[in-house]
Scaffold this active site. Structure first.
Site, PDB file in Angstrom:
ATOM      1  N   ASP A 225      68.389 -10.261  -3.759  1.00  0.00           N
ATOM      2  CA  ASP A 225      67.410  -9.216  -4.074  1.00  0.00           C
ATOM      3  C   ASP A 225      66.035  -9.860  -4.237  1.00  0.00           C
ATOM      4  OD1 ASP A 225      65.721  -7.412  -5.660  1.00  0.00           O
ATOM      5  OD2 ASP A 225      67.507  -6.155  -5.725  1.00  0.00           O
TER       6      ASP A 225
ATOM      7  N   ASP B 117      63.980  -9.032  -7.535  1.00  0.00           N
ATOM      8  CA  ASP B 117      64.542  -9.679  -8.723  1.00  0.00           C
ATOM      9  C   ASP B 117      64.284 -11.186  -8.710  1.00  0.00           C
ATOM     10  OD1 ASP B 117      65.463  -7.399  -9.956  1.00  0.00           O
ATOM     11  OD2 ASP B 117      67.472  -7.523  -9.080  1.00  0.00           O
TER      12      ASP B 117
ATOM     13  N   THR C  60      72.716   5.652  -2.561  1.00  0.00           N
ATOM     14  CA  THR C  60      72.518   6.112  -1.177  1.00  0.00           C
ATOM     15  C   THR C  60      71.830   5.078  -0.297  1.00  0.00           C
ATOM     16  OG1 THR C  60      70.328   7.025  -1.642  1.00  0.00           O
ATOM     17  CG2 THR C  60      72.205   8.469  -2.040  1.00  0.00           C
TER      18      THR C  60
ATOM     19  N   ARG D 263      64.942   1.367  -3.436  1.00  0.00           N
ATOM     20  CA  ARG D 263      66.147   1.905  -2.779  1.00  0.00           C
ATOM     21  C   ARG D 263      67.075   2.468  -3.832  1.00  0.00           C
ATOM     22  NH1 ARG D 263      69.099  -1.826   1.528  1.00  0.00           N
ATOM     23  NH2 ARG D 263      69.892  -2.725  -0.386  1.00  0.00           N
TER      24      ARG D 263
HETATM   25  C1  PRP Z   1      63.873  -4.107  -1.376  1.00  0.00           C
HETATM   26  C2  PRP Z   1      62.902  -4.757  -0.429  1.00  0.00           C
HETATM   27  C3  PRP Z   1      62.520  -3.622   0.476  1.00  0.00           C
HETATM   28  C4  PRP Z   1      63.798  -2.840   0.583  1.00  0.00           C
HETATM   29  C5  PRP Z   1      64.461  -3.161   1.891  1.00  0.00           C
HETATM   30  O1  PRP Z   1      63.212  -3.399  -2.354  1.00  0.00           O
HETATM   31  O2  PRP Z   1      61.807  -5.367  -1.067  1.00  0.00           O
HETATM   32  O3  PRP Z   1      61.478  -2.823  -0.017  1.00  0.00           O
HETATM   33  O4  PRP Z   1      64.642  -3.260  -0.511  1.00  0.00           O
HETATM   34  O5  PRP Z   1      65.588  -2.389   2.079  1.00  0.00           O
HETATM   35  P1  PRP Z   1      65.701  -1.296   3.234  1.00  0.00           P
HETATM   36  O6  PRP Z   1      65.164  -1.925   4.487  1.00  0.00           O
HETATM   37  O7  PRP Z   1      67.179  -1.028   3.292  1.00  0.00           O
HETATM   38  O8  PRP Z   1      64.909  -0.101   2.807  1.00  0.00           O
HETATM   39  P2  PRP Z   1      63.993  -2.640  -3.541  1.00  0.00           P
HETATM   40  O9  PRP Z   1      64.353  -1.280  -3.086  1.00  0.00           O
HETATM   41  O10 PRP Z   1      65.107  -3.514  -4.031  1.00  0.00           O
HETATM   42  O11 PRP Z   1      62.886  -2.448  -4.640  1.00  0.00           O
HETATM   43  P3  PRP Z   1      62.141  -3.552  -5.563  1.00  0.00           P
HETATM   44  O12 PRP Z   1      61.241  -4.363  -4.627  1.00  0.00           O
HETATM   45  O13 PRP Z   1      61.358  -2.723  -6.497  1.00  0.00           O
HETATM   46  O14 PRP Z   1      63.166  -4.417  -6.225  1.00  0.00           O
HETATM   47  N1  URA Z   2      66.599  -5.630  -0.489  1.00  0.00           N
HETATM   48  C1  URA Z   2      66.636  -6.926  -0.864  1.00  0.00           C
HETATM   49  O1  URA Z   2      65.870  -7.345  -1.744  1.00  0.00           O
HETATM   50  N2  URA Z   2      67.513  -7.735  -0.259  1.00  0.00           N
HETATM   51  C2  URA Z   2      68.348  -7.319   0.707  1.00  0.00           C
HETATM   52  O2  URA Z   2      69.118  -8.127   1.234  1.00  0.00           O
HETATM   53  C3  URA Z   2      68.286  -5.963   1.083  1.00  0.00           C
HETATM   54  C4  URA Z   2      67.395  -5.133   0.474  1.00  0.00           C
END
Ligand code: PRP
Ligand code: URA
Length: 210
Positions: A201, A204, A108, A104
């Protein structure tokens, strides 16, 4: 419209409560996500079709049942979806694995794609798309669009750990043919589009990157 399945078995809910807690270590977070994924896999695979076969036990010949129909594919959304693959693989060891890399954008909150690799026969498989967090639903919706571009229609289910009402609504609007399985339906999103109360997160916490 697709169905939202709340998979709230007491063991799953208990383990999720530990995952939500800020003091839970990365190792415990990983182990619990793995355990919950396997438990949720039981529910997701509940309706797999069976066929009758003739077998021979040490006592006699008999008719018995085995799983038939489409083979499975597990598709994690990177990164955090990776934490849900092994639990499902323990139930269905022959499943193929596809990967979709999305993150994400911090400003945005829109998903940005950086990787996509699928088994060649993905359209003929039952696809379980996995990601612990369904927040705005943007990442899951884009991932499903990618799968549909590769010929998947009517053969996708989404499995997450924590969903926000906004994400469920978005997915049901964009992809009314995709059922959603989640261990929890939380209250809302905050101003940063994080799920409240959520668990922070997921990527993380899973990989210890913050
Ligand atoms: C997180 C999570 C989803 C997304 C959900 O990933 O694992 O993929 O956010 O958010 P949304 O429903 O608003 O799209 P992130 O973008 O943080 O990436 P990462 O797993 O690489 O940390
Ligand atoms: N992605 C995450 O990992 N946690 C949230 O709460 C939303 C998006």
């Amino acid at each position: 419209m697709s169905t939202f399945h709340l998979v709230d078995h007491p063991l799953i809910t208990h383990k999720l409560t530990i995952m939500r807690q800020i003091e839970t270590s990365s190792k415990d977070f990983r182990d619990l996500l793995d355990e919950i994924s396997m438990l949720m896999g039981f529910e997701i695979t509940r309706d797999l079709p069976l066929e009758e076969v003739e077998i021979e036990t040490p006592i006699c010949k008999t008719k018995a049942k085995r799983i038939s129909g489409k083979k499975l594919a597990i598709v994690p959304i990177l990164r955090a979806g990776l934490g849900m693959v092994d639990g499902l693989l323990r139930l269905v060891p022959v499943a193929r694995i596809g990967h979709i890399g999305l993150y994400r954008d911090p400003e945005t909150h829109e998903p940005v794609e950086y990787y996509c690799k699928m088994p060649p026969d993905i359209e003929n498989r039952l696809v379980i798309l996995v990601d612990p967090m369904l927040a705005t639903g943007g990442s899951a919706s884009d991932a499903i669009t990618k799968l549909k571009e590769r010929g998947c229609h009517g053969n996708i289910v989404m499995m997450c750990l924590v969903a926000a009402p906004e994400g469920v609504a978005r997915l049901q609007k964009d992809h009314p043919d995709v059922d959603i399985y989640s261990a929890a339906l939380d209250e809302k999103l905050n101003e940063h589009c994080y799920i409240v109360p959520g668990l922070g997160d997921a990527g993380d916490r899973l990989f210890g990157t913050k």
